[in-house]
Design a protein around this motif. Structure first.
Motif, PDB file in Angstrom:
ATOM      1  N   LEU A 151       0.802  -1.173   0.017  1.00  0.00           N
ATOM      2  CA  LEU A 151       0.006   0.010  -0.042  1.00  0.00           C
ATOM      3  C   LEU A 151       0.748   1.322  -0.020  1.00  0.00           C
ATOM      4  CD1 LEU A 151      -2.962  -0.844   2.491  1.00  0.00           C
ATOM      5  CD2 LEU A 151      -2.884  -0.370   0.050  1.00  0.00           C
ATOM      6  N   MET A 154       2.463   1.969  -3.329  1.00  0.00           N
ATOM      7  CA  MET A 154       1.490   2.116  -4.370  1.00  0.00           C
ATOM      8  C   MET A 154       1.150   3.841  -4.147  1.00  0.00           C
ATOM      9  SD  MET A 154      -1.036  -0.526  -5.553  1.00  0.00           S
ATOM     10  CE  MET A 154      -1.763  -1.145  -3.956  1.00  0.00           C
ATOM     11  N   TYR A 155       1.006   4.081  -2.846  1.00  0.00           N
ATOM     12  CA  TYR A 155       0.819   5.536  -2.461  1.00  0.00           C
ATOM     13  C   TYR A 155       1.765   6.410  -2.770  1.00  0.00           C
ATOM     14  CZ  TYR A 155      -0.034   9.451   0.506  1.00  0.00           C
ATOM     15  OH  TYR A 155      -0.040  11.079   0.778  1.00  0.00           O
ATOM     16  N   LEU A 158       1.569   6.841  -6.420  1.00  0.00           N
ATOM     17  CA  LEU A 158       0.408   7.672  -6.773  1.00  0.00           C
ATOM     18  C   LEU A 158       0.997   9.274  -6.751  1.00  0.00           C
ATOM     19  CD1 LEU A 158      -2.136   6.791  -8.122  1.00  0.00           C
ATOM     20  CD2 LEU A 158      -3.111   7.095  -5.530  1.00  0.00           C
ATOM     21  N   GLN A 159       1.575   9.352  -5.506  1.00  0.00           N
ATOM     22  CA  GLN A 159       1.980  10.756  -5.195  1.00  0.00           C
ATOM     23  C   GLN A 159       3.004  11.244  -6.235  1.00  0.00           C
ATOM     24  OE1 GLN A 159      -0.499  11.440  -3.190  1.00  0.00           O
ATOM     25  NE2 GLN A 159       0.883  12.950  -2.096  1.00  0.00           N
ATOM     26  N   SER A 164      -0.180   4.467 -13.515  1.00  0.00           N
ATOM     27  CA  SER A 164      -0.457   2.897 -13.464  1.00  0.00           C
ATOM     28  C   SER A 164      -0.163   2.363 -12.212  1.00  0.00           C
ATOM     29  CB  SER A 164       0.110   2.239 -14.644  1.00  0.00           C
ATOM     30  OG  SER A 164      -0.163   0.861 -14.503  1.00  0.00           O
ATOM     31  N   VAL A 165      -0.966   1.780 -11.391  1.00  0.00           N
ATOM     32  CA  VAL A 165      -0.615   1.330  -9.959  1.00  0.00           C
ATOM     33  C   VAL A 165      -1.103  -0.214  -9.908  1.00  0.00           C
ATOM     34  CG1 VAL A 165      -0.173   3.224  -8.633  1.00  0.00           C
ATOM     35  CG2 VAL A 165      -2.369   2.502  -9.061  1.00  0.00           C
ATOM     36  N   GLY A 166      -0.523  -0.964  -9.423  1.00  0.00           N
ATOM     37  CA  GLY A 166      -0.945  -2.591  -9.044  1.00  0.00           C
ATOM     38  C   GLY A 166      -1.032  -3.252 -10.387  1.00  0.00           C
ATOM     39  N   GLY A 167      -0.996  -4.508 -10.442  1.00  0.00           N
ATOM     40  CA  GLY A 167      -1.162  -5.407 -11.332  1.00  0.00           C
ATOM     41  C   GLY A 167       0.401  -5.656 -11.921  1.00  0.00           C
ATOM     42  N   ILE A 267      -3.384  -9.546  -3.194  1.00  0.00           N
ATOM     43  CA  ILE A 267      -4.823  -9.094  -3.519  1.00  0.00           C
ATOM     44  C   ILE A 267      -4.605  -7.494  -3.528  1.00  0.00           C
ATOM     45  CG2 ILE A 267      -6.857  -8.435  -2.410  1.00  0.00           C
ATOM     46  CD1 ILE A 267      -6.671 -11.224  -1.032  1.00  0.00           C
ATOM     47  N   VAL A 268      -3.768  -6.788  -2.746  1.00  0.00           N
ATOM     48  CA  VAL A 268      -3.468  -5.365  -2.623  1.00  0.00           C
ATOM     49  C   VAL A 268      -2.878  -5.226  -4.063  1.00  0.00           C
ATOM     50  CG1 VAL A 268      -2.296  -3.674  -1.601  1.00  0.00           C
ATOM     51  CG2 VAL A 268      -3.489  -5.246  -0.110  1.00  0.00           C
ATOM     52  N   LEU A 269      -1.813  -5.979  -4.360  1.00  0.00           N
ATOM     53  CA  LEU A 269      -1.067  -5.663  -5.618  1.00  0.00           C
ATOM     54  C   LEU A 269      -1.773  -5.964  -6.963  1.00  0.00           C
ATOM     55  CD1 LEU A 269       2.682  -6.605  -4.468  1.00  0.00           C
ATOM     56  CD2 LEU A 269       1.819  -4.346  -5.217  1.00  0.00           C
ATOM     57  N   ASN A 270      -2.924  -6.636  -6.693  1.00  0.00           N
ATOM     58  CA  ASN A 270      -3.848  -6.964  -7.907  1.00  0.00           C
ATOM     59  C   ASN A 270      -3.069  -7.950  -8.633  1.00  0.00           C
ATOM     60  OD1 ASN A 270      -6.321  -6.912  -8.877  1.00  0.00           O
ATOM     61  ND2 ASN A 270      -5.638  -5.250 -10.521  1.00  0.00           N
TER      62      ASN A 270
ATOM     63  N   VAL B 259      -7.118  -0.533  -3.994  1.00  0.00           N
ATOM     64  CA  VAL B 259      -6.392  -0.575  -5.266  1.00  0.00           C
ATOM     65  C   VAL B 259      -7.225   0.104  -6.443  1.00  0.00           C
ATOM     66  CG1 VAL B 259      -5.068  -2.062  -7.058  1.00  0.00           C
ATOM     67  CG2 VAL B 259      -5.022  -2.586  -4.380  1.00  0.00           C
ATOM     68  N   GLU B 268      -6.550   4.823 -14.462  1.00  0.00           N
ATOM     69  CA  GLU B 268      -6.622   3.776 -15.253  1.00  0.00           C
ATOM     70  C   GLU B 268      -7.926   3.259 -15.350  1.00  0.00           C
ATOM     71  OE1 GLU B 268      -3.873   0.368 -14.413  1.00  0.00           O
ATOM     72  OE2 GLU B 268      -3.246   1.719 -12.888  1.00  0.00           O
TER      73      GLU B 268
END
Lengths: 322, 581
Positions: A151, A154-155, A158-159, A164-167, A267-270, B259, B268
């Motif tokens: 998390l 990813m934060y 995003l900042q 693109s985040v996750g996956g 799960i969090v990182l998809n 997410v 996205e």
């Protein structure tokens, strides 16, 4: 050697049987079954729920269901049906195997590439500033839960204005044919899961490496090498080789860790791995799917241990198989 | 010559009539200059378990299939009004028992014409197939008799109802028509449940023809579902453009809510539902110039389900049972419920006082009279009612006792997540404690609470059930003697599944009757009087006490056109009318 391997493989059969019984009992202890999630659904009549339960064989007693399941595996190699997906469990797991192995192996390689040199450096410069810094970094990895680290990363992304985040890919590259652009996109994404999944085991590995190295360095055999007048570089080479041996036995346990220990992070990182899939199956009471996944982890653990033992025997002439 | 000319003209005219496309409501297409093409990115909370609407009980599958298939009629995405879809028009017979549908001249996405055979086929093998997992037998059965479907000719089908059935068109809007040409020979006729094995997640998308706006084109396991525009979709906008505007819809599968939010903020995802917790952050970012718009819309949807508090009329403890059955007690309990504070503190103000349970935005069925009946938060009044019932603090410990002097307390059972449940229960129990009623909270995992409510083994419960556009669709919850009328289980015989009238209170008998009347009346105005009365009875006698209803929270990327909120607070959005600027 071969008789040893065969014996180990034979022992796995009763082991797997006991594991399957324990796992089945545990999944049975979970309150409710696959159908109970629909009891509250006004769209589904009680008659239909009964019918569904009967069709899925959920009205049979537990031991009968267990027996049928085991019989299917032994006689037909059939691991049963997923209640939710209505497809063979083996097929569903197989479909998700690719990315799971890719990420697991990637994370292990990442761990080792970092942990081994970090451990060696720490051992050669004990109680120095560098040693402490590496130790702190390692322990941060251990102490922060992997999902939380995910998390945070990813934060931060995003900042910093990431698009693109996750996956593992940006949406437009998911499922696209392989190309250089797709590979670059993968590189942009893959480092997050590698860090998150890999970091948790990093400090452990590094500390083991450091400890081994310190032991070896201060052992009489290194003193004797030095006494023979070998240069410091060659001495270190021999020391490192010896210090690596115990690490190999740890490697066997790493694989199941990466498979099952990172479910929440996945799960969090998809990530399209088996972790989130397994988690949903657990919530859904999709029993045969859960059981098959647990059996898979069990067999991976055993095979991992066996491989580690074999590797150790090859690497370390002191170990004899008998 | 003249005759031939006339004939040609007649043929042309008929062809034009038959091919007349459906013109989409301008409410959904306010922008006169839409841009064609592009990809719409949406989120799916989990992998679909199947692509067969009638073969699964999975909501993600329903979301995806909802883009591919339509029924004879459909509900307007904003107003929920029933309008023509695959059926161009229909005629209801004098006695309200026969409905003749005229099918639109529609082709499946693979070019095969859609005919009456498809309709008959769908009802026979899927909708009315009791062993299809997601069947709708119950909804198409009236007074224990199934609705019969007859083919009149290739473009006409007739439904024969055993009795007039008011919710017929509403349930029909969820009955998607399947392609007989693609499926009929794949069904094992000796094994009716073989329909569940069709269109599973390993089916090649080319084997799934569509009659809705989009066609399935690719499924990448656990990652995304890709749908492309159906070239044969039968809707146009008022400017004559063929719908949908976008070329593709991609559902990105993201199971974690945080997410999803991050992906939306990173651009996205184009459109998504927002939770109450995330709303302030998104709004803040929007005001700071973020590339998206956040909407706070009047609730229109069944979900998220409104929370209610129930008192078990069949509680195990005989003294509690008596108390809970007393109307004045439940009224006192409503006076003690501080809805405004809950909306403020638990929902960040992002909720409205709902109905019982018809939503205020549901113009067709809402009865505003309940607002006068609904008891506002008033602890003094609650205390007075309790005094009157004989619950007084006899021993001076600050807590009320039964009239006979024994200790009065009860357990409120609820599930541990979502967090709102616990917050509401806590606020409520504190207010009750302040007037001398001790409530013990029992917070458990949802699978356990579900079982307890199902078995009727609870004292008081906090739970949620959905709203629906038509009350008939939730008869199984709100009508006494039905399977989910869980706070008064003894109104139903568990063996025969029939209601037991002697166990019903007088007002429950009336509610039962009203639902039966509302089911068979075909005239909307008449139906409304029945459901109006039901709502008033619920507001007065409080079989359950409704707390509030969360608002519709959505966020849309600024690049998305044709997403608007109207003066009534309703949000208009449909996948086939949005476009990428």
């Amino acid at each position: 050697m071969w008789s040893f391997i065969v014996r180990r493989l034979l022992i796995m059969i009763p082991m797997m049987f006991f594991i399957s019984v324990i796992c089945f009992v545990i999944t049975e202890l979970q309150p409710g079954d696959f159908v109970s999630q629909y009891l509250d659904n006004p769209r589904i009549s009680p008659a239909q729920i009964e019918l569904l339960r009967k069709n899925l064989g959920l009205d049979e007693p537990a031991h009968v269901r267990y027996w049928n399941w085991i019989k299917g595996i032994v006689t037909r190699g059939d691991f049963g049906y997923s209640f939710a997906f209505q497809r063979p469990v083996g097929e569903l797991i197989w479909e998700r195997m690719g990315w799971t192995i890719f990420i697991a192996l990637g994370a292990i390689v990442f761990q080792w590439i970092l942990a081994v040199p970090m451990g060696i450096y720490s051992a050669l410069h004990p109680y120095s500033f560098g040693d402490y810094t590496l130790t702190v970094i390692g322990f941060i990895g251990v102490s922060i839960p992997d999902f939380f680290m995910a998390l945070i990363l990813m934060y931060l992304m995003l900042q910093m204005g990431a698009a693109s985040v996750g996956g593992l890919f940006s949406p437009q590259f998911v499922g696209a044919p392989f190309s250089l652009a797709k590979f670059v996109d993968l590189l942009k994404h893959i480092w997050v899961p590698l860090i998150v999944v890999g970091m948790s085991g990093l400090a452990g590995l590094m500390r083991v490496m450091r400890g081994n190295m310190l032991d070896v360095i201060s052992s009489p055999f290194v003193t004797s090498l030095r006494a023979h007048g070998l240069d410091e570089k060659t001495v270190k080479k021999h020391a490192i080789k010896n210090a690596l041996n115990p690490m190999v036995s740890i490697a066997g346990t790493e694989l199941p860790n990466v498979f099952s220990g990172t479910i929440i992070a996945a799960i969090v990182l998809n990530l399209p791995t088996m972790g989130p899939f397994f988690y949903n199956a657990l919530l859904n009471h999709d029993q045969y799917l859960v059981m098959t996944f647990l059996m898979f982890i069990a067999i991976i653990t055993q095979i991992g241990n066996l491989l580690a033992d074999i590797a150790l025997a090859i690497l370390d002439p002191r170990i004899r198989m008998s | 010559m003249r005759r031939i000319f006339l004939l040609i003209l007649a043929v042309l005219f008929t062809a034009m009539l038959m091919a007349a496309p459906f013109v989409e409501d301008t409410l959904l297409t306010p922008d006169p200059n839409p841009k064609m093409g592009g990809t719409l990115y949406l989120a799916l909370t989990g992998s679909p378990q199947s692509f067969n609407f009638y073969g699964t009980l999975d909501n993600n599958a329903y979301t995806v299939v909802g883009q591919m298939l339509t029924g004879l009629v459909e509900a307007h995405p904003v107003t929920s009004a029933i309008r023509p879809a695959l059926a161009e028009s229909w005629v209801v017979s004098e006695n309200n028992k026969e409905v003749t549908f005229h099918l639109r001249d529609v082709k499946w996405s693979d070019g095969v014409p859609l005919t009456a055979d498809d309709v008959i086929f769908t009802f026979k093998y899927f909708i009315m197939n009791p062993v299809a997992r997601g069947n709708s037998v119950d909804r198409f059965t009236i007074e224990a008799q199934p609705i019969e479907w007859v083919k009149v000719d290739d473009s006409t089908v007739k439904a024969i109802l055993p009795a007039p059935y008011a919710a017929f068109f509403t349930v029909l809007s969820h009955a998607y028509i399947y392609p007989s040409h693609a499926l009929e020979d794949k069904i094992d006729k000796d094994r009716p449940d073989s329909v569940n094995d069709l269109w599973l997640t390993n089916t090649p998308p080319s084997e799934i023809p569509a009659n809705g706006p989009f066609v399935l084109s690719e499924y990448i396991i656990d990652q995304k579902v890709v749908m492309t525009k159906n070239p044969n979709y039968w809707k146009v906008d008022s400017h004559g453009n063929k719908l949908p505007y976008v070329d593709k819809v991609e559902y990105i599968i993201v199971s974690d809510a945080q997410v999803r939010l991050a992906k939306f903020m990173a651009g996205e995802l184009d459109y998504m539902a927002v939770s109450g917790n995330d709303f302030p952050i998104l709004k803040e970012r929007e005001l700071a110039g973020g590339p998206f718009r956040v909407f706070l819309a009047e609730p229109t949807q069944p979900t998220p389900s409104p929370i209610h508090i129930a008192f078990n009329f069949d509680a195990e403890n005989p003294k509690l049972r008596e108390v809970f059955k007393t109307t004045e007690f439940r009224q006192a309990m409503e006076y003690a419920l501080d809805r405004e504070r809950i909306i403020d503190e638990v929902y960040n103000g992002l909720a409205v006082l709902g109905g019982v349970p018809v939503l205020p935005s549901n113009k067709a069925f809402y009865n505003p009279k309940i607002e006068e009946i609904r008891r506002p938060f008033n602890l003094a009044e609650a205390a007075r009612l309790l005094d009157e019932l004989g619950f007084k603090d006899v021993n001076g410990d600050g807590l009320r006792e039964y009239p006979d002097g024994s200790k009065f307390e009860f357990v409120l059972t609820l599930q541990s997540s979502p967090q709102e449940y616990q917050d509401i229960a806590y606020i409520y129990s504190q207010d009750l404690l302040s007037i001398g009623i001790k409530v013990n909270l029992q917070i458990l995992d949802s699978s356990l609470t579900g079982q307890m409510f199902g078995a009727g083994s609870f004292e008081a419960g906090l739970r949620a059930f959905g709203n629906q556009p038509d009350p008939q669709l939730r008869k199984a919850i709100w009508q006494p003697g039905t399977q989910l009328y869980y706070w008064h289980r003894t109104t139903r015989d568990p063996e025969t599944n029939l209601p037991i009238f002697e166990n019903m209170l007088d007002w429950e008998k009336r509610v039962y009757e009203l639902f039966e009347l509302g089911q068979v009346a075909m005239d909307h105005a008449v139906r409304k009087t029945f459901y109006d009365e039901w709502q008033e009875i619920y507001a007065e006698y409080l079989p359950v006490i409704f707390v509030c209803k969360g608002m519709n929270l959505y966020a849309a990327n600024k690049s998305l056109g044709n997403v608007e909120q109207n003066e009534e607070g309703l949000l208009s959005y449909a996948s086939w009318t949005v476009f990428k600027k």
